[in-house]
Design a protein around this motif. Structure first.
Motif, PDB file in Angstrom:
ATOM      1  N   GLU A  50       0.842  -1.314  -0.154  1.00 43.46           N
ATOM      2  CA  GLU A  50      -0.029   0.007  -0.131  1.00 43.46           C
ATOM      3  C   GLU A  50       0.827   1.016  -0.006  1.00 43.46           C
ATOM      4  OE1 GLU A  50      -2.471  -0.626   3.448  1.00 43.46           O
ATOM      5  OE2 GLU A  50      -3.749  -2.062   2.357  1.00 43.46           O
ATOM      6  N   GLN A  51       2.083   1.187   0.474  1.00 46.39           N
ATOM      7  CA  GLN A  51       2.855   2.119   0.344  1.00 46.39           C
ATOM      8  C   GLN A  51       3.833   2.349  -0.963  1.00 46.39           C
ATOM      9  OE1 GLN A  51       5.214   3.265   3.969  1.00 46.39           O
ATOM     10  NE2 GLN A  51       3.898   1.704   5.214  1.00 46.39           N
ATOM     11  N   GLY A  52       3.447   1.562  -1.760  1.00 43.99           N
ATOM     12  CA  GLY A  52       4.624   1.322  -3.152  1.00 43.99           C
ATOM     13  C   GLY A  52       5.630   0.585  -3.035  1.00 43.99           C
ATOM     14  N   PHE A  53       5.787  -0.270  -2.050  1.00 44.02           N
ATOM     15  CA  PHE A  53       6.895  -1.164  -2.326  1.00 44.02           C
ATOM     16  C   PHE A  53       6.847  -2.372  -3.185  1.00 44.02           C
ATOM     17  CE2 PHE A  53       7.789   1.057   1.678  1.00 44.02           C
ATOM     18  CZ  PHE A  53       9.283   0.773   2.073  1.00 44.02           C
ATOM     19  N   LEU A  54       7.894  -2.728  -3.838  1.00 40.25           N
ATOM     20  CA  LEU A  54       7.817  -3.955  -4.639  1.00 40.25           C
ATOM     21  C   LEU A  54       7.929  -5.009  -3.882  1.00 40.25           C
ATOM     22  CD1 LEU A  54       7.555  -4.845  -7.621  1.00 40.25           C
ATOM     23  CD2 LEU A  54      10.058  -4.781  -7.614  1.00 40.25           C
ATOM     24  N   ASP A  55       7.031  -6.151  -3.890  1.00 39.63           N
ATOM     25  CA  ASP A  55       7.324  -7.470  -3.091  1.00 39.63           C
ATOM     26  C   ASP A  55       8.213  -8.290  -3.906  1.00 39.63           C
ATOM     27  OD1 ASP A  55       6.816  -9.668  -2.010  1.00 39.63           O
ATOM     28  OD2 ASP A  55       4.636  -9.753  -1.921  1.00 39.63           O
ATOM     29  N   VAL A  56       9.117  -8.745  -3.449  1.00 37.13           N
ATOM     30  CA  VAL A  56      10.255  -9.412  -4.001  1.00 37.13           C
ATOM     31  C   VAL A  56      10.451 -10.787  -3.626  1.00 37.13           C
ATOM     32  CG1 VAL A  56      12.625  -9.599  -4.930  1.00 37.13           C
ATOM     33  CG2 VAL A  56      11.256  -7.387  -5.063  1.00 37.13           C
ATOM     34  N   LEU A  57      10.704 -12.006  -4.293  1.00 38.56           N
ATOM     35  CA  LEU A  57      11.041 -13.295  -4.251  1.00 38.56           C
ATOM     36  C   LEU A  57      12.477 -13.346  -4.490  1.00 38.56           C
ATOM     37  CD1 LEU A  57       8.004 -15.421  -4.668  1.00 38.56           C
ATOM     38  CD2 LEU A  57       9.373 -15.182  -2.343  1.00 38.56           C
ATOM     39  N   THR A  58      13.400 -13.560  -3.953  1.00 37.21           N
ATOM     40  CA  THR A  58      14.732 -13.726  -4.204  1.00 37.21           C
ATOM     41  C   THR A  58      15.190 -15.201  -3.906  1.00 37.21           C
ATOM     42  OG1 THR A  58      15.764 -13.464  -1.991  1.00 37.21           O
ATOM     43  CG2 THR A  58      15.628 -11.367  -3.125  1.00 37.21           C
ATOM     44  N   PRO A  59      16.125 -15.547  -4.790  1.00 38.57           N
ATOM     45  CA  PRO A  59      16.675 -16.808  -4.849  1.00 38.57           C
ATOM     46  C   PRO A  59      17.163 -17.310  -3.434  1.00 38.57           C
ATOM     47  CG  PRO A  59      17.972 -15.621  -6.274  1.00 38.57           C
ATOM     48  CD  PRO A  59      16.913 -14.541  -5.843  1.00 38.57           C
ATOM     49  N   PRO A  60      17.078 -18.381  -3.051  1.00 39.01           N
ATOM     50  CA  PRO A  60      17.585 -18.879  -1.937  1.00 39.01           C
ATOM     51  C   PRO A  60      18.798 -19.433  -1.877  1.00 39.01           C
ATOM     52  CG  PRO A  60      15.695 -20.690  -2.263  1.00 39.01           C
ATOM     53  CD  PRO A  60      15.694 -19.023  -3.410  1.00 39.01           C
ATOM     54  N   ALA A  61      19.500 -19.849  -3.156  1.00 40.38           N
ATOM     55  CA  ALA A  61      20.414 -20.645  -3.412  1.00 40.38           C
ATOM     56  C   ALA A  61      21.367 -19.665  -3.981  1.00 40.38           C
ATOM     57  CB  ALA A  61      20.501 -21.610  -4.161  1.00 40.38           C
ATOM     58  N   VAL A  62      22.497 -19.239  -3.340  1.00 36.70           N
ATOM     59  CA  VAL A  62      23.555 -17.985  -3.719  1.00 36.70           C
ATOM     60  C   VAL A  62      24.830 -18.431  -3.711  1.00 36.70           C
ATOM     61  CG1 VAL A  62      21.620 -16.357  -3.040  1.00 36.70           C
ATOM     62  CG2 VAL A  62      23.451 -17.088  -1.168  1.00 36.70           C
ATOM     63  N   GLU A  63      25.566 -17.415  -4.275  1.00 39.30           N
ATOM     64  CA  GLU A  63      27.152 -17.819  -4.229  1.00 39.30           C
ATOM     65  C   GLU A  63      27.893 -17.466  -2.875  1.00 39.30           C
ATOM     66  OE1 GLU A  63      28.969 -15.328  -7.240  1.00 39.30           O
ATOM     67  OE2 GLU A  63      28.364 -13.489  -6.339  1.00 39.30           O
ATOM     68  N   ASN A  64      27.152 -16.462  -2.434  1.00 33.20           N
ATOM     69  CA  ASN A  64      27.545 -15.897  -0.706  1.00 33.20           C
ATOM     70  C   ASN A  64      26.227 -15.685  -0.030  1.00 33.20           C
ATOM     71  OD1 ASN A  64      28.093 -13.843   1.206  1.00 33.20           O
ATOM     72  ND2 ASN A  64      30.212 -14.124   0.249  1.00 33.20           N
TER      73      ASN A  64
ATOM     74  N   THR B 195      30.810 -26.998  -7.412  1.00 38.41           N
ATOM     75  CA  THR B 195      30.603 -25.373  -7.211  1.00 38.41           C
ATOM     76  C   THR B 195      29.906 -25.199  -5.928  1.00 38.41           C
ATOM     77  OG1 THR B 195      30.890 -25.306  -9.595  1.00 38.41           O
ATOM     78  CG2 THR B 195      29.909 -23.250  -8.108  1.00 38.41           C
ATOM     79  N   PRO B 196      30.526 -24.676  -4.870  1.00 44.70           N
ATOM     80  CA  PRO B 196      29.711 -24.509  -3.832  1.00 44.70           C
ATOM     81  C   PRO B 196      28.763 -23.408  -3.856  1.00 44.70           C
ATOM     82  CG  PRO B 196      32.042 -23.575  -3.428  1.00 44.70           C
ATOM     83  CD  PRO B 196      32.111 -24.272  -4.717  1.00 44.70           C
ATOM     84  N   GLN B 197      27.653 -23.699  -3.261  1.00 45.61           N
ATOM     85  CA  GLN B 197      26.375 -22.778  -3.111  1.00 45.61           C
ATOM     86  C   GLN B 197      25.971 -22.897  -1.718  1.00 45.61           C
ATOM     87  OE1 GLN B 197      23.789 -23.184  -6.213  1.00 45.61           O
ATOM     88  NE2 GLN B 197      24.213 -21.044  -7.073  1.00 45.61           N
ATOM     89  N   TYR B 198      25.160 -21.660  -1.566  1.00 46.00           N
ATOM     90  CA  TYR B 198      24.999 -21.747   0.148  1.00 46.00           C
ATOM     91  C   TYR B 198      23.237 -21.175   0.118  1.00 46.00           C
ATOM     92  CZ  TYR B 198      29.826 -21.394   0.974  1.00 46.00           C
ATOM     93  OH  TYR B 198      30.919 -21.625   0.928  1.00 46.00           O
ATOM     94  N   LEU B 199      22.499 -21.753   0.992  1.00 47.46           N
ATOM     95  CA  LEU B 199      21.273 -21.087   1.474  1.00 47.46           C
ATOM     96  C   LEU B 199      21.298 -19.796   2.137  1.00 47.46           C
ATOM     97  CD1 LEU B 199      19.515 -24.156   2.759  1.00 47.46           C
ATOM     98  CD2 LEU B 199      19.231 -23.343   0.371  1.00 47.46           C
TER      99      LEU B 199
END
Length: 301
Positions: free
Chosen positions: A19-33, A54-58
């Motif tokens: 309602e305040q104009g924020f964008l609701d975002v889903l980001t990937p849980p598996a990342v390099e850092n 190749t290591p990744q992390y939650l």
């Protein structure tokens, strides 16, 4: 009823921001850092590509991904939030578990004082709702104190006069009931020994507390105060003595960001015998330029 309450609370929070104009975002849980914090431990994943592991992390926080969005000139995003699960490899407790829902939001071209207002309005919105939230906080107002003021009021000392290891270590000798290990520690270890044993028991008596302007050695990814570089521009919120969230006036200088990451990674190796790969995607985003911004991470459960 418990799950229904949780879902209703999450929807209330989403509505507050959209309602305040924020964008609701889903980001990937598996990342390099997964994040830079020394004492927060991630879960590691393994991805095999062309017979190479190749290591990744939650992620422990969606921070880097959200900042990458803010720094993207093509996206033109000024206000963003994420409400999703994060993962931290730490012991379960009555108020912590390994996967938990976290709310994180950022404002571009704003300072952290604006985030303070967001927190007050969000909590008041939750209290005013029809949800079965504990109503003992109704009518309460946030008390705001700097970290310096807390130490002066509770211990009658100016913590900003003890910003190096020898001085704060010597200060702890005045408190024989504080358990100090026999091995040499970092400044923040000595600080939190004093803080957890002497300050937190007292602030637990304050229903709603906002603590800001932390000593500079605790700057993490926050800016230093221009008028007094002994302190950094960050704040935490306590509700009935429980830390609820942590906010930064965000560091946007790429060179300083890299320097702090290297320091934190060395310390992680020293203390925990492992390191994390550089957040290269995050660095590339900062090369495009992240404007002055402020953000916060708040534990929803």
């Amino acid at each position: 009823m418990r799950l229904r309450y949780q879902f209703d609370l999450i929807q209330l929070i989403r509505n507050f921001f959209t309602e305040q104009g924020f964008l609701d975002v889903l980001t990937p849980p598996a990342v390099e850092n997964p994040g830079m914090e020394v004492h927060i431990h991630p879960f590691q994943l393994h991805s095999v590509v062309k017979n190479k592991i190749t290591p990744q992390y939650l992620h422990t926080s969606p921070e880097f991904c959200l900042k990458e969005l803010l720094a993207s000139p093509s996206e033109n995003i000024d206000k963003v939030f994420s409400l999703a699960y994060c993962f931290r490899d730490e012991p379960d407790s009555p108020i912590h578990r390994k996967q938990f829902i976290m709310l994180e939001w950022y404002r571009k071209h704003e300072r952290y004082e604006k985030i303070m207002s967001d927190v007050e309005e969000l909590i008041q919105s939750c209290l005013n709702s029809q949800l079965p939230i504990k109503k003992d906080l109704m009518g309460q107002k946030f008390i705001k104190k700097t970290m310096q003021e807390l130490f002066q009021e509770i211990l009658q000392i100016d913590i900003l006069e003890y910003l190096d290891v020898p001085s704060i270590k010597n200060l702890l000798k005045s408190y024989p009931d504080v358990p100090v290990p026999n091995v040499e520690c970092e400044w923040d270890d000595y600080f939190f020994l004093l803080y957890l044993n002497k300050i937190e028991p007292e602030i637990s008596k304050i229903p709603m507390l906002m603590v800001y302007e932390f000593p500079a050695p605790l700057s993490a990814l926050s800016t230093l105060k221009e008028a007094d570089p002994r302190v950094c521009e960050r704040f935490e919120v306590y509700i009935n003595g429980v830390e609820l969230c942590n906010s930064f006036n965000e560091l946007t200088d790429l060179t300083e960001q890299k320097r702090r990451f290297e320091e934190q990674n060395k310390l992680k190796m020293k203390l925990y015998k492992y390191q994390l790969p550089e957040p290269l995607s995050f660095y590339k985003a900062l090369e495009k330029g992240l404007p002055p911004s402020a953000g916060i991470a708040l534990g929803v459960e």
